[in-house]
Motif scaffolding. Structure first.
Motif: not given
Length: 936
Positions: A828-835, A855-860, A862-868, A925-930
């Motif tokens: 859950y902490d992981l999901l909150k951080t990503v969102e 940029p995506p976060i590197y975790f396998q 990752r390209v995004g996040f969804e809330r159902r 996590k990359y800290v600058v926009l590309v």
């Protein structure tokens, strides 16, 4: 193979014609220049040898002259000996150059015929014609699958066969065997009446001849090797995959005249195929097996008559299936799916009512002179002015692969009481019977019963008209045989068919603590690592999920509802998203953000270091971005990062470095494959302003996946909110049997995305510069191995190469039992951080799907996040172990409307059931926009 002169304009060839054929095949055009260069080099070497030979001949004449004059010839003999040694060296160097030229020539496909549809997607195969018996309607009906019919007539015994041979093993018994033999006998007599000569060729061949009639990739993916003498590879033989292979080689080295042609063979043989790459496809029954019988049409013809023969061969196959009363369609195979030898190919696909689809029974190809040239089968009298050799044309077509045709007969001729025998087969059956009654009941959990929801323990869990409301609330459906859950009935049934078949053990099932089985191979020295049929090793705990994701990988439009008339062109440009026109389709009414469901306790498990850091060391940042840039340019300032050591550095194990943690060097075949890289193709497109654009595409790099996911998320009614990374992110899929490498990349690189080997060199370079000083000791070095590239290596490589700065976070399960923290808190902490990462870059809260420039976060990857709407949350990932499904690839670059978007999104979601299996997670996590990010 093609004639090398085709590549040489001064020899009458047309290099542009070869390039055009390569473009049609979606194959690289650059090979034309490569072959020209190889030919020039080999030719120059041969010329040097001939020059040396001329000098030797001249000296020999001088020797004869001197001897007649009774003069000394010692100096000439020495000179002659030196020239002879020189010539031997030149001739020896010419041999590998000739071999390299021939090897490269054999990788180039035949000229694609002008009538072939141009595409690299088999869903674009062109329908030529179709046929069905009068009064037969092609529609899905309630019936049994072919293997259930075989079970009911006691026509095969898969359980005992699989006990002795493994997955896809079978024994035909009783009337199953008689029906198969009837198809075989009928097929041979059918061709005999049409002027074909019956032949039963050898079932195995020397490698030398197999290489001249089969593509090189078939050796690993399709052919079984027979080893007679380990010390003499020349004695190796290969089991045939089709009688076409030995029949084509029977006349190798012969010279045929017009009066000899055509030669028409009706080949009969048992065929043997590994079916590598077919994991999860037709896993039950006898449709796709390792051993089967086949009747093959094979023709040698005059070059001018081969296309007439092509039409006649497919017509004969059609006549055969019409006589059996089986509905079929003829399709022209697209250019990108042709095998190298074929200039054109038609498939005959017959109707299978249980699955309500057409399946291939016949392949008919005109190989023109491609095979004959490799086998040196000449044609016609040699003319005095002839510059080029002339060869016969070779064609092949299936008439009947009997086991596969048997499947179709059983499904189409079944009744409630048994199976009717087709009229044309009755004379080959015992007592010429016309009906085979059922003599055995189906298992209670048979395939058709599962599909109807009548399997014991399954029916209460399947949605119906009275519980669709529960389905709308996404109530998970549970497998009655294990803990697998899914909200989609299609994927649940797919899981049951794969892991819990009624005809024996699951083909890939491995239980904890179990030794290597007949179906699944464990890694030597690592029993918890098992090999998937895709060629990759993965953890035993992850194996079931891995196979289920392979199932989602095959999702196509046969499983979802996408009206093709709603698909419209959609363009994207690299670096800047061309998605403004999508905004209206992605907007939804404003919704208040709701928090992720979380356990009641608040103890956090978020650390500022990764699990590998926790077991190794934590760096305090001392070098600035400027220093990193200077270091990447070679300005070596000998940085000495401060280390807060939690324990003494030690060599890492399989847990951190993967199954090949002790590997000193990857296999040669893998290195060569990585060095060659994925297939690169170049296509020409017209821009909106009328300019001609050359578009380069790499086979395992897929652009445009993120915009497709954005539209699918917008159309999924179960999603409340979704966040996606930059639309130009590229999905990079691992090459076959590449291994579980990890790593990340960024548009900082110019040109093509760096390969794994290049990334390894960059990491080693970072160590040379002083970054992450203990990394080399702990890993033992990564260059030229299959060791995982972990978070510390990626982080410090990022800094050493002056790419955008990134930070590493980790989420770990704390060991203090008094805190009462479980794994749910970690994920859950992981999901909150990503969102939170995506939310901070998407101020427009009115959109259902928020498209960011992050940029995506590197975790396998990752390209995004969804809330159902149900409150559940998922990560959206591009996992390089799995290629995009046919359904996704067809929608790339398009607007569309999808009736069941959740089916296509399945492969990209990682939710509770997946995350709860792990104690810890690392993210970068990359800290600058590309502008764009390419990921591996």
């Amino acid at each position: 193979m093609l004639d090398v002169f085709d590549f040489l304009q001064h020899k009458g060839g047309d290099p542009e014609k070869v390039k055009e054929s390569q473009r049609r095949r979606y194959a690289p055009e650059g090979v034309v220049e490569e072959i020209q260069s190889l030919y020039k080099d080999a030719r120059a070497t041969k010329y040097a040898a001939s020059q040396a030979k001329q000098k030797i001949n001249a000296i020999q004449k001088d020797i004869q002259t001197r001897k007649k004059a009774k003069e000394s010839v010692d100096d000439l003999l020495r000179e002659k000996a030196e020239l002879e040694n020189e010539m031997k060296g030149i001739e020896a160097s010419a041999i590998p150059k000739d071999i390299a030229l021939q090897k490269k020539l054999m990788t180039i496909g035949n000229y694609v015929h002008d009538s072939v549809p141009i595409s690299d997607d088999e869903h674009n195969n062109a329908l030529i014609r179709n046929w069905s018996p009068e009064g037969v309607t092609l529609e899905k009906r309630e019936c049994l699958s072919h293997h259930e019919v075989l079970t009911r007539i006691e026509g095969f015994d898969p359980e005992r066969a699989q006990k002795i041979v493994g997955h896809r093993g079978y024994c035909l018994t009783g009337y199953g065997l008689f029906l198969n033999d009837a198809l075989s006998n009928y097929g041979k007599h059918f061709l005999h009446k049409r002027g074909y000569k019956a032949i039963q060729p050898p079932y195995f061949m020397f490698r030398e001849y197999m290489a001249k009639t089969a593509q090189l990739e078939q050796f690993d993916e399709e052919l079984y090797r027979v080893v007679e003498d380990e010390s003499n590879k020349e004695s190796d033989k290969y089991l045939i995959a089709t009688s076409e292979q030995p029949i084509s080689a029977l006349h190798a080295g012969e010279w045929m005249q017009k009066k000899d042609l055509p030669i028409k063979y009706a080949g009969f043989s048992t065929c043997f195929r590994k079916e590598a790459g077919a994991h999860g496809k037709e896993a039950w029954g006898i449709f796709r097996v390792h051993q089967f019988e086949k009747i093959e049409q094979f023709l040698f013809t005059e070059p001018e008559k081969s296309w007439e023969a092509f039409d006649a061969m497919i017509a004969i196959s059609e006549e055969f299936y019409k006589s059996l009363g089986l509905p079929y369609q003829i399709v022209a195979i697209v250019s990108g799916a042709l095998n190298n030898a074929a200039a054109k190919k038609y498939d005959l696909e017959a109707w299978f009512p249980y699955q309500s689809e057409f399946k291939e029974l016949v392949s008919c190809s005109n190989c023109t002179d491609y095979q004959a040239r490799a086998l040196e089968i000449r044609y016609g009298a040699k003319q005095l002015t002839e510059v080029r050799k002339k060869y016969v044309h070779a064609l092949n077509s299936t008439l009947c692969a009997t086991e596969r045709a048997l499947c179709c007969v059983l499904e189409n001729y079944q009744t409630a009481e048994g199976v009717k025998v087709p009229d044309v087969l009755r004379k080959w059956m015992p007592d010429e019977i016309d009906f085979i009654p059922y003599t055995k009941d189906l298992p209670r959990d048979s395939t058709s019963r599962k599909a109807k929801g009548k399997a014991p323990g399954l029916e209460p869990k399947l949605p119906s008209a009275v519980n669709r409301a529960a389905d709308k609330m996404e109530k998970p459906l549970t497998c009655p045989f294990c803990n697998f859950e899914d909200t989609d009935v299609y994927f649940l049934l797919q899981h049951v068919n794969l892991h819990h078949p009624e005809d024996g053990d699951a083909p890939y099932l491995v239980k904890a603590g179990q030794e290597q089985t007949q179906h699944v191979r464990s890694m030597e020295g690592a029993p918890d690592m098992v090999e998937c049929p895709c060629g990759e090793f993965c953890l035993l705990a992850e194996f079931q999920d891995h196979l289920d994701l392979h199932g989602a990988e095959d999702t196509d439009f046969t499983n979802i509802d996408i009206p093709t008339e709603d698909v419209a062109p959609f363009t994207m440009s690299r670096g800047k998203a061309s998605v403004s026109s999508m905004q209206s389709s992605l907007c939804d009414s404003p919704q208040d953000a709701s928090s992720i469901r979380s356990p009641s306790f608040s103890n956090t498990s978020l650390l500022t270091q990764s699990p590998r850091y926790a077991s190794r060391h934590h760096y305090e940042e001392t070098s600035s971005a400027k220093e990193a840039i200077e270091l990447s340019k070679g300005v070596h300032k000998n940085p000495t990062p401060t280390i807060n050591s939690l324990r003494q550095p030690a060599r890492l194990s399989q847990a951190e470095l993967g199954p090949y943690h002790n590997e000193a060097k990857m296999p040669r075949w893998l290195r060569e494959m990585l060095e060659e890289g994925a297939k690169v193709s170049v296509t020409n497109q017209i821009s909106r302003d009328g300019r001609l654009l050359r578009i380069e595409s790499v086979a395992n790099e897929i652009r445009g996946v993120v915009p497709v996911l954005a539209q699918l998320c917008a159309q999924d009614d179960h999603i409340s909110r979704a966040y996606l990374c930059h639309p130009d992110v590229t999905d990079v899929v691992k090459m076959s049997k590449e291994g579980g490498f990890c790593g990340s990349g960024h548009e900082h690189f110019t040109g093509r995305i760096p390969s794994i080997l290049q990334l390894q060199d960059m990491i080693e370079h970072a160590w040379d510069l002083g970054f992450n000083l203990t990394g080399r000791f702990e890993t033992g070095g990564v260059r030229g191995t299959r060791k995982y590239i972990g978070t510390p290596e990626t982080l410090h490589w990022d800094r050493a190469n002056a790419t955008p700065r990134c930070t590493a976070d980790a989420f770990v399960e704390l060991g203090n039992s008094s805190l009462k923290i479980d794994r749910s808190q970690v994920h859950y902490d992981l999901l909150k951080t990503v969102e939170e990462y995506f939310r901070q870059s998407s101020p427009n809260i009115s959109q259902k799907v928020r498209r960011t420039s992050l940029p995506p976060i590197y975790f396998q990857h990752r390209v995004g996040f969804e809330r159902r709407k149900s409150g559940a949350c998922n990560l959206l990932v591009l996992d390089p172990m799995f290629k995009p499904s046919p359904g996704i690839t067809r929608l790339l670059g398009s607007h569309f409307r999808c009736g069941q978007p959740e089916k296509l999104l399945k492969a990209y979601r990682r939710g509770d059931s997946y995350l709860k299996k792990y104690k810890s997670f690392e993210i970068l996590k990359y800290v600058v926009l590309v502008k764009a990010l390419n990921i591996y």
